[in-house]
Scaffold this motif. Structure first.
Motif, PDB file in Angstrom:
ATOM      1  N   GLN A   1      29.233  -0.519   7.882  1.00  0.00           N
ATOM      2  CA  GLN A   1      27.897  -0.214   7.403  1.00  0.00           C
ATOM      3  C   GLN A   1      27.564  -1.093   6.201  1.00  0.00           C
ATOM      4  N   THR A   2      26.327  -1.554   6.129  1.00  0.00           N
ATOM      5  CA  THR A   2      25.924  -2.495   5.081  1.00  0.00           C
ATOM      6  C   THR A   2      26.155  -1.947   3.680  1.00  0.00           C
ATOM      7  N   GLU A   3      25.908  -0.686   3.487  1.00  0.00           N
ATOM      8  CA  GLU A   3      26.126  -0.087   2.159  1.00  0.00           C
ATOM      9  C   GLU A   3      27.582  -0.259   1.738  1.00  0.00           C
TER      10      GLU A   3
ATOM     11  N   LYS B   1      28.327  -4.053   0.965  1.00  0.00           N
ATOM     12  CA  LYS B   1      27.816  -4.466  -0.347  1.00  0.00           C
ATOM     13  C   LYS B   1      28.781  -4.049  -1.454  1.00  0.00           C
TER      14      LYS B   1
ATOM     15  N   ARG C   1      24.498 -10.012   8.022  1.00  0.00           N
ATOM     16  CA  ARG C   1      23.975  -8.674   8.292  1.00  0.00           C
ATOM     17  C   ARG C   1      23.627  -8.569   9.766  1.00  0.00           C
TER      18      ARG C   1
ATOM     19  N   GLU D   1      21.891  -0.182   9.055  1.00  0.00           N
ATOM     20  CA  GLU D   1      22.235  -1.579   9.333  1.00  0.00           C
ATOM     21  C   GLU D   1      23.735  -1.794   9.100  1.00  0.00           C
ATOM     22  N   SER D   2      24.301  -2.769   9.791  1.00  0.00           N
ATOM     23  CA  SER D   2      25.706  -3.125   9.606  1.00  0.00           C
ATOM     24  C   SER D   2      25.827  -4.515   9.008  1.00  0.00           C
ATOM     25  N   SER D   3      27.008  -4.821   8.493  1.00  0.00           N
ATOM     26  CA  SER D   3      27.270  -6.155   7.944  1.00  0.00           C
ATOM     27  C   SER D   3      28.703  -6.564   8.277  1.00  0.00           C
TER      28      SER D   3
ATOM     29  N   LEU E   1      30.596 -11.657   1.971  1.00  0.00           N
ATOM     30  CA  LEU E   1      29.683 -11.151   2.995  1.00  0.00           C
ATOM     31  C   LEU E   1      29.246 -12.313   3.882  1.00  0.00           C
TER      32      LEU E   1
END
Length: 282
Positions: A147-149, A152, A178, A191-193, A175
């Motif tokens: 997960q993007t959160e 980050k 995204r 959103e995923s990353s 990173l």
């Protein structure tokens, strides 16, 4: 051709086995071929730097990354869901570069070795799986879709969390990309990353650093000195306070205001000055 770009095919094959997508296990399958190509590219580049290239893949799901990775190196895939394991066997039966281990990766990782490890990680055990991955013998490159959160936080340049500091003790974190929710089926709510960890020699003893971080991040709103003084003394508080200035740490600051490297330096100083019980865990 990879069969699971199609939502209908995913549903049909799972239904044939008497099952369905298990949201409780965080199952969201990559179905966008362009995204898959982009995610595989840096993994392939990492494999090209290895003298004996091989990959451990956590949570291959339906094989979205797997079917590309086996073009470049042997892949050991760790899958928990028995139905997905059945579909993987069907798809890759007879492939010399594919080996499937069915079970929980938190346990099946033990005893495995590879220079490259990647995975599309379920959100509910993301941290645990990454920490387990760090201890895989011979691993040099980690690649995770999360997960993007979370990504980050992992890739932050400052000490915003204890996990950020701990992960930087093992490697350079970056990173890469995204990935929109629309690239998955079912479409997730977030959103995923995709990020990578390029491993280097540990900056500080991990066991001591973990204890130091647990003491330091007990309350992000408190000055770090106050955090050290409340709760269980996982390390000798007086010694930690005495050594902090030598590490460049102002104990009047909050934990997230301290430089990441300063935590690593302090953990090294503690290791040189304190005998820590190896059986005691933070």
């Amino acid at each position: 051709m990879y069969p699971y770009y199609s939502r209908d095919r995913i549903q049909a094959d799972l239904r044939e086995l008497g099952g369905a997508i298990r949201k409780s296990m965080g199952q969201n399958f990559l179905i966008d071929p362009n995204t898959i190509d982009r995610l595989v590219r840096p993994v392939h580049e990492a494999l090209q730097t290895c003298s004996e290239p091989s990959v451990i893949e956590i949570g291959p799901g339906l094989g979205a990354l797997t079917h590309r990775l086996i073009e470049y190196a042997p892949v050991t895939a760790l899958e928990l869901d028995p139905m997905l394991a059945t579909l993987l066997r069907r798809q890759f039966e007879g492939q010399a570069n594919f080996m499937l281990i069915e079970g929980d990766a938190r346990r099946t990782l033990a005893g495995l070795t590879a220079p490259v490890l990647c995975g599309n990680l379920p959100y509910y055990i993301t941290t645990e799986l990454i920490l387990e991955s760090l201890s895989v013998p011979g691993v040099q490159h980690l690649f995770f879709l999360v997960q993007t959160e979370f990504a980050k936080r992992a890739c932050a340049k400052t000490a915003e969390s204890s996990f950020t500091v701990f992960l930087r003790n093992f490697g350079e974190v970056k990173l890469l990309e995204r990935v929109p929710a629309s690239c998955f089926y079912p479409v997730p709510s977030v959103e995923s990353s995709f990020f990578t960890v390029q491993l280097y020699e540990e900056r500080a003893p991990a066991a001591i650093l973990e204890k130091l971080l647990r003491m330091s991040y007990r309350s992000k709103r408190k000055k770090i000195r106050n955090s050290w003084r409340v709760g269980e003394a996982l390390l000798p508080v007086e010694t930690v306070e005495d050594l902090a200035p030598s590490a460049g740490i102002d104990a009047e600051k909050r934990p997230e205001e301290i430089a990441i490297e300063a935590y690593h330096t302090l953990a090294r100083l503690i290791a040189a000055n304190v005998v820590v019980d190896p059986e005691r865990h933070a």
